[in-house]
Scaffold this active site. Structure first.
Site, PDB file in Angstrom:
ATOM      1  CB  ALA A  66       7.711   7.535   6.990  1.00  0.00           C
ATOM      2  N   GLY A 109       7.461  12.374   4.628  1.00  0.00           N
ATOM      3  CA  GLY A 109       8.915  12.218   4.705  1.00  0.00           C
ATOM      4  C   GLY A 109       9.593  12.388   3.349  1.00  0.00           C
ATOM      5  CD  GLU A 132       3.773  14.151   7.389  1.00  0.00           C
ATOM      6  OE1 GLU A 132       3.106  15.074   6.843  1.00  0.00           O
ATOM      7  OE2 GLU A 132       4.977  13.960   7.165  1.00  0.00           O
TER       8      GLU A 132
HETATM    9  C1  HXC Z   1       3.717   2.533   2.652  1.00  0.00           C
HETATM   10  C2  HXC Z   1       2.834   3.179   0.634  1.00  0.00           C
HETATM   11  C3  HXC Z   1       3.015   4.541   0.960  1.00  0.00           C
HETATM   12  C4  HXC Z   1       3.606   4.849   2.216  1.00  0.00           C
HETATM   13  C5  HXC Z   1       2.107   4.438  -0.976  1.00  0.00           C
HETATM   14  N1  HXC Z   1       2.251   3.161  -0.568  1.00  0.00           N
HETATM   15  N2  HXC Z   1       2.558   5.301  -0.062  1.00  0.00           N
HETATM   16  N3  HXC Z   1       3.190   2.205   1.477  1.00  0.00           N
HETATM   17  N4  HXC Z   1       3.939   3.808   3.016  1.00  0.00           N
HETATM   18  N5  HXC Z   1       3.866   6.115   2.599  1.00  0.00           N
HETATM   19  C6  HXC Z   1       1.879   1.936  -1.279  1.00  0.00           C
HETATM   20  C7  HXC Z   1       0.369   1.743  -1.285  1.00  0.00           C
HETATM   21  O1  HXC Z   1      -0.052   1.144  -0.076  1.00  0.00           O
HETATM   22  C8  HXC Z   1       0.205   0.814  -2.474  1.00  0.00           C
HETATM   23  O2  HXC Z   1       0.582  -0.505  -2.089  1.00  0.00           O
HETATM   24  C9  HXC Z   1       1.265   1.331  -3.443  1.00  0.00           C
HETATM   25  O3  HXC Z   1       2.208   2.051  -2.642  1.00  0.00           O
HETATM   26  C10 HXC Z   1       0.703   2.277  -4.487  1.00  0.00           C
HETATM   27  O4  HXC Z   1      -0.006   3.309  -3.827  1.00  0.00           O
HETATM   28  P1  HXC Z   1      -1.548   3.673  -4.117  1.00  0.00           P
HETATM   29  O5  HXC Z   1      -2.078   4.329  -2.911  1.00  0.00           O
HETATM   30  O6  HXC Z   1      -2.269   2.474  -4.616  1.00  0.00           O
HETATM   31  O7  HXC Z   1      -1.388   4.719  -5.316  1.00  0.00           O
HETATM   32  P2  HXC Z   1      -2.351   5.938  -5.660  1.00  0.00           P
HETATM   33  O8  HXC Z   1      -3.788   5.543  -5.533  1.00  0.00           O
HETATM   34  O9  HXC Z   1      -1.881   6.431  -6.987  1.00  0.00           O
HETATM   35  O10 HXC Z   1      -2.069   7.051  -4.558  1.00  0.00           O
HETATM   36  C11 HXC Z   1      -0.781   7.642  -4.462  1.00  0.00           C
HETATM   37  C12 HXC Z   1      -0.671   8.425  -3.110  1.00  0.00           C
HETATM   38  C13 HXC Z   1      -1.063   7.471  -1.950  1.00  0.00           C
HETATM   39  C14 HXC Z   1      -1.576   9.637  -3.138  1.00  0.00           C
HETATM   40  C15 HXC Z   1       0.780   8.890  -3.005  1.00  0.00           C
HETATM   41  O11 HXC Z   1      -0.299   6.256  -2.087  1.00  0.00           O
HETATM   42  C16 HXC Z   1      -0.816   8.035  -0.602  1.00  0.00           C
HETATM   43  O12 HXC Z   1      -1.586   8.838  -0.101  1.00  0.00           O
HETATM   44  N6  HXC Z   1       0.257   7.561   0.082  1.00  0.00           N
HETATM   45  C17 HXC Z   1       0.565   7.954   1.433  1.00  0.00           C
HETATM   46  C18 HXC Z   1       1.141   9.353   1.493  1.00  0.00           C
HETATM   47  C19 HXC Z   1       1.413   9.762   2.930  1.00  0.00           C
HETATM   48  O13 HXC Z   1       0.486   9.828   3.757  1.00  0.00           O
HETATM   49  N7  HXC Z   1       2.668  10.055   3.270  1.00  0.00           N
HETATM   50  C20 HXC Z   1       3.053  10.452   4.608  1.00  0.00           C
HETATM   51  C21 HXC Z   1       3.516   9.265   5.391  1.00  0.00           C
HETATM   52  S1  HXC Z   1       3.908   9.698   7.072  1.00  0.00           S
HETATM   53  P3  HXC Z   1      -0.319  -1.789  -2.480  1.00  0.00           P
HETATM   54  O14 HXC Z   1       0.371  -2.905  -1.754  1.00  0.00           O
HETATM   55  O15 HXC Z   1      -1.703  -1.502  -2.026  1.00  0.00           O
HETATM   56  O16 HXC Z   1      -0.179  -1.849  -3.961  1.00  0.00           O
HETATM   57  C22 HXC Z   1       5.448  10.349   7.022  1.00  0.00           C
HETATM   58  C23 HXC Z   1       6.046  10.791   8.341  1.00  0.00           C
HETATM   59  C24 HXC Z   1       7.503  11.147   8.196  1.00  0.00           C
HETATM   60  O17 HXC Z   1       6.031  10.450   6.003  1.00  0.00           O
HETATM   61  C25 HXC Z   1       8.146  11.428   9.533  1.00  0.00           C
HETATM   62  C26 HXC Z   1       9.052  10.315   9.984  1.00  0.00           C
HETATM   63  C27 HXC Z   1       9.858  10.632  11.221  1.00  0.00           C
END
Ligand code: HXC
Length: 258
Positions: A66, A109, A132
């Site tokens: 998400a 998500g 998460e």
């Molecule tokens: C918003 C995101 C994002 C996310 C990545 N980006 N994941 N933006 N929400 N979930 C954005 C980053 O901020 C960045 O933007 C760009 O995408 C590229 O990501 P990087 O982090 O620079 O890439 P990298 O270093 O290769 O790392 C990849 C990654 C990392 C390991 C996937 O991005 C990451 O950890 N993302 C979050 C994963 C996560 O925690 N997901 C769970 C979310 S909570 P900029 O602008 O800086 O270029 C969830 C709850 C669901 O899903 C339940 C809902 C009801």
């Protein structure tokens, strides 16, 4: 209104949906989820479409979860009132099979969306996880439930509590994904697999899908009774007659979806 967060196209009898927010690694926003559910339902209502493939744009991510930046300021009441991403529940009433073609990160998500689909094909570069916990929250779209059923309690618990990722190969060994294919071949393979399904009788495919899903929701005895009743009911269809007659005549069946 035009689609802004996904792409949709027809490839013959297969509906292809591409999550398309590559700059945010296809993170799920309310608009993306609304468009996704809307287009899946549109394909489901289209008699020409026999299977659906969902994938991510770019070669890095299926969906990295998400949208964290959009969620950060939300209050309990915001979440409760907006029922954030609750529309995804509507995918479970879709009869057309949905294949997730996971082309990179499927986190949070994104992993949950993939598990909501009927089965997962993964690129060898795919990574799965429920990170998460590292954000001070927990999975909210089935991550503690479907992930646990798919990979077993111990490994699911470890990944949900540490936020670590699982490789495509491990996901295959544990049964989370159906098959792993080289990243460059993933979309072709998914479309080909979807095409095989779309070539079958649609109502019979829907019955088979329902029966497999029932295995997750009921006791074995109840599930076996359900399957037997549905199996007998296929003998009331044109397509069972056509399918078995074609076998006997050494011909290809001409299913009419009747
Ligand atoms: C918003 C995101 C994002 C996310 C990545 N980006 N994941 N933006 N929400 N979930 C954005 C980053 O901020 C960045 O933007 C760009 O995408 C590229 O990501 P990087 O982090 O620079 O890439 P990298 O270093 O290769 O790392 C990849 C990654 C990392 C390991 C996937 O991005 C990451 O950890 N993302 C979050 C994963 C996560 O925690 N997901 C769970 C979310 S909570 P900029 O602008 O800086 O270029 C969830 C709850 C669901 O899903 C339940 C809902 C009801």
């Amino acid at each position: 209104s035009p689609l802004t967060c996904i792409l949709e196209e027809r490839r013959g009898p297969v509906g292809l949906i591409t999550l398309n927010r590559p700059k945010a690694l296809n993170a799920l926003s309310p608009t993306l989820v609304r468009e996704l559910v809307q287009e899946v339902k549109r394909f489901d209502a289209d008699p020409e479409i026999g299977a659906i493939v969902v994938t991510g744009s770019g070669d890095k991510a299926f969906a990295a979860g998400a949208d964290i930046k959009a969620m950060q300021p939300l209050s309990y009441m915001d979440m409760h009132k907006a029922r954030l991403f609750g529309e995804l529940d509507e995918l479970s009433s879709v009869r057309t099979p949905i294949i997730a073609a996971v082309n990179g990160f499927a986190l949070g998500g994104g992993c949950e969306l993939a598990m909501t689909c009927d089965f997962i094909l993964a690129a060898d570069t795919a990574k799965f996880g429920q990170p998460e916990i590292k954000l001070g929250t927990i999975p909210g779209l089935g991550g503690t439930q479907r992930f646990t059923r798919a990979v077993g309690k111990s490994r699911a618990m470890e990944l949900v509590l540490t936020g670590d990722q699982m490789s495509a190969e491990e996901a295959r060994e544990r049964g989370l994904v159906a098959r792993v294919v080289p990243a460059a071949d993933l979309l072709d393979d998914a479309l080909k697999t979807a095409g095989k399904i779309a070539a079958q009788s649609q109502p019979i495919v829907a019955m088979a899908k329902t029966c497999v899903n029932v295995a997750f929701e009921t006791s074995l005895a109840e599930g076996l009774r359900f399957e037997r009743a549905i199996f007998y009911s296929t003998f009331a269809t044109h397509d069972q007659k056509a399918g078995m007659a074609a076998f006997a005549a050494k011909e290809k069946p001409n299913f009419k979806n009747e």
